[in-house]
Structure formats: C-alpha cells, structure tokens
Design an enzyme around this catalytic site. Sequence first.
Site, PDB file in Angstrom:
ATOM      1  N   ARG A  17     -13.619 -22.892 -23.575  1.00 50.01           N
ATOM      2  CA  ARG A  17     -15.054 -22.970 -23.825  1.00 50.01           C
ATOM      3  C   ARG A  17     -15.435 -21.925 -24.852  1.00 50.01           C
ATOM      4  O   ARG A  17     -15.010 -20.776 -24.762  1.00 50.01           O
ATOM      5  CB  ARG A  17     -15.852 -22.743 -22.534  1.00 50.01           C
ATOM      6  N   SER A  19     -18.833 -20.455 -27.545  1.00 46.70           N
ATOM      7  CA  SER A  19     -20.284 -20.405 -27.640  1.00 46.70           C
ATOM      8  C   SER A  19     -20.826 -21.547 -28.486  1.00 46.70           C
ATOM      9  O   SER A  19     -21.999 -21.891 -28.388  1.00 46.70           O
ATOM     10  CB  SER A  19     -20.723 -19.064 -28.208  1.00 46.70           C
ATOM     11  N   VAL A  23     -13.600 -27.091 -26.149  1.00 45.12           N
ATOM     12  CA  VAL A  23     -12.406 -27.720 -26.705  1.00 45.12           C
ATOM     13  C   VAL A  23     -11.697 -28.487 -25.589  1.00 45.12           C
ATOM     14  O   VAL A  23     -11.405 -27.930 -24.530  1.00 45.12           O
ATOM     15  CB  VAL A  23     -11.455 -26.675 -27.322  1.00 45.12           C
ATOM     16  N   ASP A 130     -14.683 -17.032 -41.422  1.00 45.21           N
ATOM     17  CA  ASP A 130     -14.546 -16.410 -40.103  1.00 45.21           C
ATOM     18  C   ASP A 130     -13.073 -16.248 -39.731  1.00 45.21           C
ATOM     19  O   ASP A 130     -12.644 -16.658 -38.654  1.00 45.21           O
ATOM     20  CB  ASP A 130     -15.287 -17.231 -39.045  1.00 45.21           C
TER      21      ASP A 130
END
Length: 423
Positions: A17, A19, A23, A130
């Site tokens: 999990r 934010s 998945v 990122d």
Amino acid sequence: MARKIGSRYTAHQILGRGSAGTVWLGEGPEGAVAIKLLREDLASDQELVGRFVQERAALLSLDHPHVVGVRDLVVDGNDLALVMDLVRGTDLRTRLERERRLAPEAAVAIAADVADALAAAHAARIVHRDVKPENVLLDMQGALGPGGAHPALLTDFGIARLVDSPRTTRTTKVIGTPDYLAPEIIEGLPPRASVDVYALATVLYELLAGFTPFGGGHPGAVLRRHVTESVAPLPGIPDELWQLLLQCLAKAPASRLRAPELAARLREMLPGLAGIPPLDIDEPDGDHPEDEPDGTSPGAREETLYPPVAPGDATPPRGAVPLVQGAAPDSNRETHTSMRVPGPDELAGGAHGTARAPRVTGERRAGSARHASPAAVRRRRIKLGAAAAAVALAAGVAGVLASGDDDGGDAKPGVHQSEPDGP
C-alpha cells in the site's frame, strides 16, 4: 478477494500500500502483472485523469532491461491504474535496512543499472523526478552481477509528474522526497534530467555510507542543506568514486554528468572496486543548529509535516511524509512531500558550509567536548568562568544604571522599563 480492473485484468492479492494507491498482484492476457491502482480521490480528479491519458504513449514506449515496464494504463469508472511488469524480488530500501550499507562494488553496480534506466528515459524526454531506494527494485531471479548485486530496475515513472498537477501544486510548492531533491527543484526551477542524476548520486552515497548526505531533522532543514551545504567526504572511499560523487552532487545542474556518461563511468571503475569491503564509518551526529529550539526550520514553520511525537514513540522515518496531503505514511515508504518552498533569505539562512562529516568508527571527532583531553576541558572551564564573571559584572553595572533614576521620571535613553503586572 479478486477484483476486475478494466475489461482485461484481474487483481488477486495486495502486494503493498502506498500513499498514492495500492499495488496488486494481478493477471492479464499475457500472464502475471503488477497493478498499481491509484486512490479513488485521485481517480475522481478529471484534470489528473487527463494528464494520465496524455502520459500513456510516453510511458508505454519506455522499454529497457532496467526499467519496470508499463504495459497498460486503465481508466474505467473510478479505477485509475498502471499495469506494470511483475518483478520477483524486493526494493533497494529493504536491502539497505537489512545490511545498512553495501560494498562499493555492489553499490556501484546497482547505481550503474539505474543510470542506464535514466539514460533511456531521458532519451525519451521523460524525467523520473523521484529516484530513491524505494523506487529501485532488485530482481532476485536475475543473474548476479559485480559484487553479487541483483539486477536493479527503476519503477514508478510518471507518478510524481501525474500528481504534480497545476491545481494541486502551485509555484510555491515542491513535490519530491526531501533527502533526494536537487537544489534547483527546491529553488523553484522546472525539473530537468539533471535532477535525476543528482538523486541517483544521493542514492549511491547512501548505499556506501548508510545515510544520505543532507538528511536528518525536519524536512525544511533538509531542503535548506541541499542548497547551502557542501557534501561531507566519506573516509576510506576510493578517490575516483568520490570525485564522481562530487561532480554529480554539484549545486549547478550543468556541472553534473549526464545519465549515459554516469553509467559508463560507473561501469569503467567496477573492476577496481572488487574485494573492497563496506566502509566502516559512523553516521554524523544528529544535532543541527537550524532545527533548534523547536525542531523546525524557518523555511518550514508554515506547514508542519509530522504530527507531534508522544514521549516513547518512534521518531518519524527520515523524509517519510505522504504523497497526498493528509494521508498517513505507510509501509512501503512512498515518501513524496508537498511543502512550501523556502524563500531566498531562508535558504541563505547562514554561511555556506559543509554538512557534518562522518568519521571512521571509533575515531574522535575534532572539537567534540565528549572526546576532549583533560587539559582542553580545564581551559574551556576557565574561559567559561571568565565569561560568566564578565556577564555578572555587566549585569551589575546595568542594574545600577537602571535604578539611578529613582524619582519616577522617564527612563534613560537605551534603558527599557518593564510594565507593571496587572491592569
């Protein structure tokens, strides 16, 4: 419980999990897949859905052995999902948490794989934005490389850019993970390919040292260090590798290597790193003057990212703030943050210096009172005693001056009178 995702896919089991969503282990026409199902509140944002569809062609075209491929993008009612290749393995953060730091050969081999992935993305005019250990997957079924490193694959292309929509992110906000953000992003410039190179160099530093070069403390303080501080050297690191890190962590984007150059340089130095053990160093002391006295920096007081920590609670993990404002940090450490960009005066907040340097394990830190010699301690006590006497003398003189006007008249220039208590 299984659920349908569009008309072609079935999600069977939750793998993690985040934010931004969940998945799932799923099944499609071509076999097993990973399905990243975005949160319903994101799926209901029509502007984001539009950006999602616009990114489809670029993301589907990104095909490289070290990129977790996106097979499909699904927009179906309240479902907004990326269907990706399934990688049988773990993420780089999990390995770091287990081993703390890697031998230089393995660290460089992993970084070279990620640099290859970035080179392919940048050639397709895609900036990841990122790069961090959480987004590097290690294929446990792949052939072992130099230093026993499993093949590394970069994932989550497009997620930061999708969420960074004009409506959710103004020019006064910054999206990313604090420890890995390039200085130009913090200063409000648009993200270019060089921000990914900076982030990857930060990851490589972390693989070698066990900590990031500018991390620790409040996210606002971390952001300011990226802009104002020089990276501290790592004792025992081979000089060629250190010079490469310095170049890729340069404040000026134009001074950094491009991703293809970085990948080539890393692979060239691999033979010379064989057999070198992990660095034996201590993490720098965690005290940062800019965080005092309340743990926040001037550039971050407007928006508190962490809730107060109750006595006995664990300290929030470094940079672990959610992608979506208001969401709680979660187990898979998808640690984007959206916060106010510090102003130029706040970023300048003090003289430019070098981040607190790590040291060889057991070595005394220069200037540390805990490791000072007895003679140095005595000299310091004498200086402190003299300073205290001077302060007391000054206070006495000031008291005489302040009480000299005993007829109740106006205070003398430069002497502040206190107002009486009560009405």
